[in-house]
Design a protein around this motif. Structure first.
Motif, PDB file in Angstrom:
ATOM      1  N   ARG A  66       1.174  -1.064   0.047  1.00 22.42           N
ATOM      2  CA  ARG A  66      -0.491   0.251   0.034  1.00 22.42           C
ATOM      3  C   ARG A  66       0.879   1.193   0.374  1.00 22.42           C
ATOM      4  N   LEU A  67       2.187   0.996   0.781  1.00 20.95           N
ATOM      5  CA  LEU A  67       2.593   2.261   0.605  1.00 20.95           C
ATOM      6  C   LEU A  67       3.183   2.507  -0.180  1.00 20.95           C
ATOM      7  N   ALA A  68       3.691   1.689  -0.914  1.00 22.68           N
ATOM      8  CA  ALA A  68       4.289   1.606  -2.822  1.00 22.68           C
ATOM      9  C   ALA A  68       3.513   2.124  -3.653  1.00 22.68           C
ATOM     10  N   GLY A  69       2.196   2.078  -3.382  1.00 20.97           N
ATOM     11  CA  GLY A  69       0.995   1.875  -4.266  1.00 20.97           C
ATOM     12  C   GLY A  69       0.997   3.738  -3.858  1.00 20.97           C
ATOM     13  N   GLU A  70       0.752   3.894  -2.931  1.00 26.90           N
ATOM     14  CA  GLU A  70       0.589   5.905  -2.521  1.00 26.90           C
ATOM     15  C   GLU A  70       2.036   6.215  -2.622  1.00 26.90           C
ATOM     16  N   ALA A  71       3.256   5.610  -2.595  1.00 29.65           N
ATOM     17  CA  ALA A  71       4.042   6.697  -3.860  1.00 29.65           C
ATOM     18  C   ALA A  71       4.158   7.112  -4.537  1.00 29.65           C
ATOM     19  N   LEU A  72       3.774   5.642  -5.286  1.00 32.40           N
ATOM     20  CA  LEU A  72       3.934   5.449  -6.833  1.00 32.40           C
ATOM     21  C   LEU A  72       3.311   6.500  -7.106  1.00 32.40           C
ATOM     22  N   LEU A 325      -7.231  11.351  -7.234  1.00 34.06           N
ATOM     23  CA  LEU A 325      -6.260  10.860  -8.585  1.00 34.06           C
ATOM     24  C   LEU A 325      -5.332   9.955  -8.597  1.00 34.06           C
ATOM     25  N   HIS A 326      -4.915   9.606  -7.418  1.00 32.15           N
ATOM     26  CA  HIS A 326      -4.396   7.990  -7.721  1.00 32.15           C
ATOM     27  C   HIS A 326      -5.664   6.838  -7.417  1.00 32.15           C
ATOM     28  N   CYS A 327      -6.658   6.775  -7.285  1.00 32.64           N
ATOM     29  CA  CYS A 327      -7.781   6.125  -7.127  1.00 32.64           C
ATOM     30  C   CYS A 327      -7.165   4.900  -8.303  1.00 32.64           C
ATOM     31  N   ILE A 328      -7.136   3.500  -8.193  1.00 31.01           N
ATOM     32  CA  ILE A 328      -7.183   3.121  -9.577  1.00 31.01           C
ATOM     33  C   ILE A 328      -8.199   1.749  -9.279  1.00 31.01           C
ATOM     34  N   ARG A 329     -10.049   2.280  -9.194  1.00 30.06           N
ATOM     35  CA  ARG A 329     -11.246   2.082  -8.838  1.00 30.06           C
ATOM     36  C   ARG A 329     -10.877   0.359  -8.980  1.00 30.06           C
ATOM     37  N   CYS A 330     -10.494   0.705  -7.519  1.00 28.85           N
ATOM     38  CA  CYS A 330     -10.661  -1.241  -7.314  1.00 28.85           C
ATOM     39  C   CYS A 330     -12.166  -1.401  -6.341  1.00 28.85           C
ATOM     40  N   SER A 331     -12.610  -0.398  -5.750  1.00 27.03           N
ATOM     41  CA  SER A 331     -13.678  -0.400  -5.485  1.00 27.03           C
ATOM     42  C   SER A 331     -14.236  -0.825  -3.877  1.00 27.03           C
ATOM     43  N   ALA A 332     -13.173  -1.100  -3.023  1.00 26.22           N
ATOM     44  CA  ALA A 332     -13.188  -1.654  -1.558  1.00 26.22           C
ATOM     45  C   ALA A 332     -13.430  -0.862  -0.969  1.00 26.22           C
ATOM     46  N   CYS A 333     -13.644   0.588  -1.522  1.00 27.69           N
ATOM     47  CA  CYS A 333     -14.169   1.837  -0.372  1.00 27.69           C
ATOM     48  C   CYS A 333     -15.584   2.087  -0.108  1.00 27.69           C
ATOM     49  N   LEU A 334     -16.286   0.971  -1.573  1.00 30.24           N
ATOM     50  CA  LEU A 334     -17.298   1.110  -1.316  1.00 30.24           C
ATOM     51  C   LEU A 334     -18.028   0.271  -0.724  1.00 30.24           C
ATOM     52  N   VAL A 387      -4.366   2.042  -2.090  1.00 28.56           N
ATOM     53  CA  VAL A 387      -3.007   3.454  -2.197  1.00 28.56           C
ATOM     54  C   VAL A 387      -3.355   4.442  -1.839  1.00 28.56           C
ATOM     55  N   ARG A 388      -4.311   3.806  -0.075  1.00 29.18           N
ATOM     56  CA  ARG A 388      -4.128   4.791   1.704  1.00 29.18           C
ATOM     57  C   ARG A 388      -4.468   6.299   0.907  1.00 29.18           C
ATOM     58  N   ILE A 389      -5.271   6.656   0.325  1.00 32.07           N
ATOM     59  CA  ILE A 389      -5.839   7.249  -0.116  1.00 32.07           C
ATOM     60  C   ILE A 389      -6.129   7.981   0.723  1.00 32.07           C
ATOM     61  N   ASP A 390      -6.356   9.556   1.635  1.00 32.36           N
ATOM     62  CA  ASP A 390      -7.265   9.830   3.093  1.00 32.36           C
ATOM     63  C   ASP A 390      -8.458  10.462   2.396  1.00 32.36           C
ATOM     64  N   ILE A 391      -9.094   9.638   1.745  1.00 33.94           N
ATOM     65  CA  ILE A 391     -10.668  10.358   1.827  1.00 33.94           C
ATOM     66  C   ILE A 391     -11.847  10.908   2.909  1.00 33.94           C
ATOM     67  N   PRO A 392     -11.633  10.497   4.428  1.00 31.45           N
ATOM     68  CA  PRO A 392     -12.416  11.486   5.381  1.00 31.45           C
ATOM     69  C   PRO A 392     -11.541  13.100   5.428  1.00 31.45           C
ATOM     70  N   SER A 393      -9.915  12.175   5.694  1.00 31.36           N
ATOM     71  CA  SER A 393      -9.718  14.051   5.350  1.00 31.36           C
ATOM     72  C   SER A 393     -10.083  14.588   4.339  1.00 31.36           C
ATOM     73  N   MET A 394     -10.474  14.386   3.346  1.00 30.92           N
ATOM     74  CA  MET A 394     -10.723  15.081   1.891  1.00 30.92           C
ATOM     75  C   MET A 394     -12.375  15.215   2.043  1.00 30.92           C
ATOM     76  N   LEU A 395     -12.756  14.768   2.509  1.00 33.82           N
ATOM     77  CA  LEU A 395     -14.117  15.270   2.892  1.00 33.82           C
ATOM     78  C   LEU A 395     -14.586  16.133   3.689  1.00 33.82           C
ATOM     79  N   VAL A 396     -13.699  15.967   4.776  1.00 36.59           N
ATOM     80  CA  VAL A 396     -13.285  16.605   5.584  1.00 36.59           C
ATOM     81  C   VAL A 396     -13.363  18.009   4.869  1.00 36.59           C
TER      82      VAL A 396
END
Ligand code: SF4
Length: 475
Positions: A66-72, A325-334, A387-396
């Protein structure tokens, strides 16, 4: 190299499927009243969640991945200015043609012109979020070109004259019995004895699509990744329909969001581990297709790559929001979101539903919307995101950019004033206890205006008998 400037501020309204026509609370209220929908969603998301948890648990280095995906992704977004021209040069060198589209209108026009130039009036499509985002099917239909969806779930949605409600499983809101009815009603030549057995439904779809694959001359695809160093495009899928689309027709047109570029083949290795485990709960994708330009005598002999901005540059400009924009459309968050599980995808009014839709859609469109409030901020989406998108912080952050009613601003100013002084805070705590007078069975169900705006949609717990300070000093 192309001289087109990528800088259209936001995705335009009136084209594509980003701008919903109803506020989320209204649409969600209707969805919540549909018990069949909630049952279908609850069953499907629980199943995918369990599969994902099992395969993710097998890997000792999941967090490192996950860290590697986020950094890439962060590196890629910081170097789009170099990577996109590199991708264009590599695709061109291998016989492909690259087109740049500032927005949905331009992208649709490019694809319509390309299809018209082939003289055909029918295309096959492999499931693609980008083409759904820009409303390509509608643009093709307006130009007299029929688009046949070949992904099974997309086919169900198309035949049902419906909208997708999940990134990965667009027909997640339909059960077997409903799918059987759609096939019997809409699929030409289908066996009238068709049952709702999954195998029989899949065979009916296969027979319907096989003829299309063998006769259609133009295919349209999306792209999961575009490798800048070689110009290789990658599509991952589960059914093999994508492989048919990508290999059988004479002409292939790929529509790709500019954020889907990755620097090198080695980087792809990280994402091909993260994506299937997070999306379908599989160790690897059943079908991973890669191609580079045109190979003489093998596969489509004409290849076009349409690179689409449609608001992405505007998202990139916001340091607090750009990681959407890092989203790889995996849908895990849904699949882990309690709001999505109950409201379903249609309520979001965008092709991108769920937590990622609640942050990506407002940024792409730049429009005021209630979507950033479609969350309990529980944080499950961040924990699940590969890819560790911090969605909660972004929502705020996005909530802070939305217009707020004067009453809400006044209420928060009063709270801030109270909390700025220990004495006022203590007095406020005591006054709050008066709320117990209107509480019933531990809940306050109705407050007088303007506070009723809160209790219209939720209950308030009754204030405790004792404040924390009182409890502390009585110890
Ligand atoms: S935000 Fe993360 S979890 Fe959600 S779809 Fe995108 S990559 Fe997957």
């Amino acid at each position: 190299m192309s001289q087109t400037f990528l800088g259209m501020p936001h995705a335009p309204a009136g084209v594509g499927h980003l701008h919903g026509d109803r506020p989320f609370p209204d649409a969600a209220r209707d969805a919540l009243a549909n018990t069949q929908l909630r049952r279908n969603l609850g069953h499907a998301t629980a199943t995918i969640r369990a599969k994902r948890a099992s395969v993710v648990g097998e890997l000792d280095d999941w967090e490192e991945l996950r860290l590697a995906g986020e950094a890439l992704k962060a590196y890629t977004m910081a170097h789009l200015d170099r990577l996109l021209p590199q991708l264009e040069a590599a695709v061109t060198a291998r016989g492909g043609v690259v087109h740049w589209a500032r927005d949905a209108t331009e992208a649709n026009q490019i694809v319509v012109d390309l299809v018209r130039a082939t003289g055909t009036d029918e295309v096959v499509k492999v499931k693609s979020m980008a083409t759904a985002e820009i409303g390509l099917n509608e643009a093709l239909a307006a130009a007299g070109i029929a688009a046949v969806e070949t992904d099974l779930a997309e086919l169900i949605v198309q035949l049902g004259h419906d909208e997708p409600s999940h990134i990965l499983v667009p027909a997640i809101h339909r059960n077997r019995a409903e799918i059987r009815e759609i096939f019997l009603r809409e699929m030409p030549g289908v066996d009238p004895e068709l049952t709702d057995e999954p195998r029989r439904l899949a065979m009916a779809a296969r027979a319907h699509l096989r003829a299309k694959f063998l006769t259609t001359k133009v295919a349209i695809s999306g792209a999961n990744f575009g490798i800048a160093e070689t110009g290789t495009i990658t599509v991952v899928e589960s059914e093999g329909n994508g492989r048919m689309c990508l290999t059988l027709p004479d002409t292939l047109i790929t529509v790709m969001g500019i954020e889907k570029v990755v620097p090198t083949w080695t980087d792809l290795e990280v994402f091909l581990q993260l994506l299937p485990r997070s999306s379908t709960g599989e160790r690897m994708n059943p079908y991973t297709s890669t191609w580079t330009g045109v190979t003489p005598g093998d596969g489509p002999q004409t290849f076009h790559l349409v690179l689409v901005d449609n608001g992405r540059t505007a998202v990139l400009a916001d340091p607090a929001g750009r990681s959407a924009l890092h989203c790889i459309r995996c849908s895990a968050c849904l699949n882990v979101c309690p709001v999505y599980e109950r409201a379903g995808g249609h309520a979001y009014g965008s092709v991108y539903p769920g937590p990622i839709g609640a942050v990506l859609t407002p940024q792409l469109t730049g429009a005021a919307t209630s979507l950033p409030y479609a969350s309990s901020l529980c944080g499950a989406c961040f924990d699940a995101c590969p890819v560790r998108i911090d969605i909660p912080s972004m929502l705020v952050h996005l909530r802070s950019t939305q217009p707020h009613p004067a009453t809400e601003r006044a209420a928060f100013e009063a709270v801030a004033w109270t909390m700025a002084s220990a004495g006022r805070f203590r007095l406020g705590e005591r006054l709050l206890r008066l709320g117990r007078l209107i509480a019933r069975r531990g809940r306050i169900r109705r407050l007088p205006p303007p506070l009723s705006a809160w209790t219209d949609t939720r209950d308030l717990p009754a204030p405790p008998q004792q404040t924390f300070r009182d409890w502390w000093s009585a110890r």
